[in-house]
Design a protein around this motif. Structure first.
Motif, PDB file in Angstrom:
ATOM      1  N   UNK A  57       0.827  -1.199   0.000  1.00 35.79           N
ATOM      2  CA  UNK A  57       0.000   0.000   0.000  1.00 35.79           C
ATOM      3  C   UNK A  57       0.867   1.257   0.000  1.00 35.79           C
ATOM      4  N   UNK A  58       1.967   1.221   0.721  1.00 35.11           N
ATOM      5  CA  UNK A  58       2.907   2.353   0.745  1.00 35.11           C
ATOM      6  C   UNK A  58       3.454   2.626  -0.652  1.00 35.11           C
ATOM      7  N   UNK A  59       3.865   1.583  -1.356  1.00 39.23           N
ATOM      8  CA  UNK A  59       4.404   1.760  -2.711  1.00 39.23           C
ATOM      9  C   UNK A  59       3.338   2.312  -3.657  1.00 39.23           C
ATOM     10  N   UNK A  60       2.135   1.861  -3.493  1.00 39.13           N
ATOM     11  CA  UNK A  60       1.039   2.342  -4.327  1.00 39.13           C
ATOM     12  C   UNK A  60       0.750   3.816  -4.056  1.00 39.13           C
ATOM     13  N   UNK A  61       0.765   4.215  -2.783  1.00 33.48           N
ATOM     14  CA  UNK A  61       0.552   5.620  -2.424  1.00 33.48           C
ATOM     15  C   UNK A  61       1.701   6.486  -2.934  1.00 33.48           C
ATOM     16  N   UNK A  62       2.914   5.992  -2.808  1.00 32.13           N
ATOM     17  CA  UNK A  62       4.075   6.725  -3.325  1.00 32.13           C
ATOM     18  C   UNK A  62       3.933   6.948  -4.826  1.00 32.13           C
ATOM     19  N   UNK A  63       3.482   5.916  -5.534  1.00 34.59           N
ATOM     20  CA  UNK A  63       3.261   6.026  -6.976  1.00 34.59           C
ATOM     21  C   UNK A  63       2.225   7.111  -7.289  1.00 34.59           C
ATOM     22  N   UNK A  64       1.165   7.182  -6.490  1.00 30.91           N
ATOM     23  CA  UNK A  64       0.135   8.211  -6.693  1.00 30.91           C
ATOM     24  C   UNK A  64       0.716   9.608  -6.494  1.00 30.91           C
ATOM     25  N   UNK A  91      -5.028  -6.426  -5.755  1.00 32.75           N
ATOM     26  CA  UNK A  91      -4.080  -5.414  -6.248  1.00 32.75           C
ATOM     27  C   UNK A  91      -4.837  -4.183  -6.744  1.00 32.75           C
ATOM     28  N   UNK A  92      -5.932  -4.389  -7.448  1.00 32.08           N
ATOM     29  CA  UNK A  92      -6.752  -3.264  -7.916  1.00 32.08           C
ATOM     30  C   UNK A  92      -7.353  -2.504  -6.734  1.00 32.08           C
ATOM     31  N   UNK A  93      -7.783  -3.238  -5.718  1.00 31.19           N
ATOM     32  CA  UNK A  93      -8.357  -2.601  -4.533  1.00 31.19           C
ATOM     33  C   UNK A  93      -7.320  -1.741  -3.815  1.00 31.19           C
ATOM     34  N   UNK A  94      -6.093  -2.234  -3.718  1.00 31.46           N
ATOM     35  CA  UNK A  94      -5.030  -1.457  -3.067  1.00 31.46           C
ATOM     36  C   UNK A  94      -4.726  -0.196  -3.860  1.00 31.46           C
ATOM     37  N   UNK A  95      -4.744  -0.313  -5.173  1.00 35.98           N
ATOM     38  CA  UNK A  95      -4.504   0.861  -6.019  1.00 35.98           C
ATOM     39  C   UNK A  95      -5.604   1.899  -5.796  1.00 35.98           C
ATOM     40  N   UNK A  96      -6.853   1.458  -5.763  1.00 37.01           N
ATOM     41  CA  UNK A  96      -7.965   2.370  -5.506  1.00 37.01           C
ATOM     42  C   UNK A  96      -7.890   2.952  -4.095  1.00 37.01           C
ATOM     43  N   UNK A  97      -7.490   2.129  -3.149  1.00 36.08           N
ATOM     44  CA  UNK A  97      -7.341   2.602  -1.777  1.00 36.08           C
ATOM     45  C   UNK A  97      -6.246   3.664  -1.701  1.00 36.08           C
ATOM     46  N   UNK A  98      -5.161   3.472  -2.428  1.00 40.71           N
ATOM     47  CA  UNK A  98      -4.073   4.461  -2.415  1.00 40.71           C
ATOM     48  C   UNK A  98      -4.520   5.778  -3.048  1.00 40.71           C
ATOM     49  N   UNK A  99      -5.355   5.719  -4.077  1.00 42.89           N
ATOM     50  CA  UNK A  99      -5.897   6.947  -4.676  1.00 42.89           C
ATOM     51  C   UNK A  99      -6.732   7.690  -3.649  1.00 42.89           C
ATOM     52  N   UNK A 100      -7.555   6.954  -2.927  1.00 44.64           N
ATOM     53  CA  UNK A 100      -8.398   7.592  -1.909  1.00 44.64           C
ATOM     54  C   UNK A 100      -7.562   8.151  -0.756  1.00 44.64           C
ATOM     55  N   UNK A 101      -6.491   7.430  -0.381  1.00 48.43           N
ATOM     56  CA  UNK A 101      -5.594   7.930   0.668  1.00 48.43           C
ATOM     57  C   UNK A 101      -4.923   9.225   0.224  1.00 48.43           C
TER      58      UNK A 101
END
Length: 172
Positions: A49-56, A147-157
């Motif tokens: 989740x951290x990597x996904x948020x960093x990507x965002x 994986x898609x859910x984590x990506x969406x969660x990172x967008x919301x974060x």
């Protein structure tokens, strides 16, 4: 006359194709320059989740640092829960549908560790139709959907962090 009609037809077809493929413009996540760079703090089980948020953040031109002491804002994220629940059964009492749940919390801290905003919990849910005769497909699909859910969660974060940063920037 035919070229004008052809242009209109091509433009209409392109718009319909673009809408049909699921493309949607998303707003950008922005942080004030005086709040950058940010440091993302996460526990070991929240690294994906951290990597996904960093990507965002990187996609939206928000400076992210690897060193906590260089940061002007600390974003603390925690993956709180991930569950899989049966939603419906078939005639043989096997899972016909199941639901995936994930929740995460986010909070903002000052560089000295003082809590600025949060924690705030966000959730993602997905319902998946299951083929009980294909257990390998179920596991593969679950992995992809998570994986898609984590990506969406990172967008919301990221959007939550943006909202808080604008609130803090507006305050004197």
């Amino acid at each position: 006359m035919q070229t004008k009609a052809l242009k209109i037809a091509i433009t209409t077809a392109a718009c319909l194709w673009l809408a049909a493929c699921g493309f949607a413009l998303r707003g950008s996540t922005s942080l004030a320059a005086n709040m950058q760079p940010v440091y993302i703090s996460a526990q070991r089980d929240s690294q994906e989740l951290k990597q996904s948020l960093k990507r965002q953040f990187v996609i939206n031109d928000v400076a992210v640092t690897k060193r906590r002491n260089e940061a002007k804002l600390i974003v603390v994220i925690k993956l709180l829960d991930e569950q899989k629940r049966s939603a419906a059964l078939d005639r043989e009492a096997r899972d016909a549908e199941y639901a995936l749940y994930e929740s995460a919390s986010v909070e903002l801290q000052a560089p000295d560790g003082k809590n600025l905003k949060g924690p705030h919990t966000l959730q993602q849910r997905r319902l998946i139709v299951n083929d009980p005769n294909n257990p390998v497909g179920e596991e593969t699909e679950s992995t992809i959907v998570r994986a898609e859910m984590r990506e969406q969660l990172s967008i919301r974060l990221a959007r939550q962090v943006e909202y808080w940063s604008h609130q803090m920037h507006a305050q004197p």
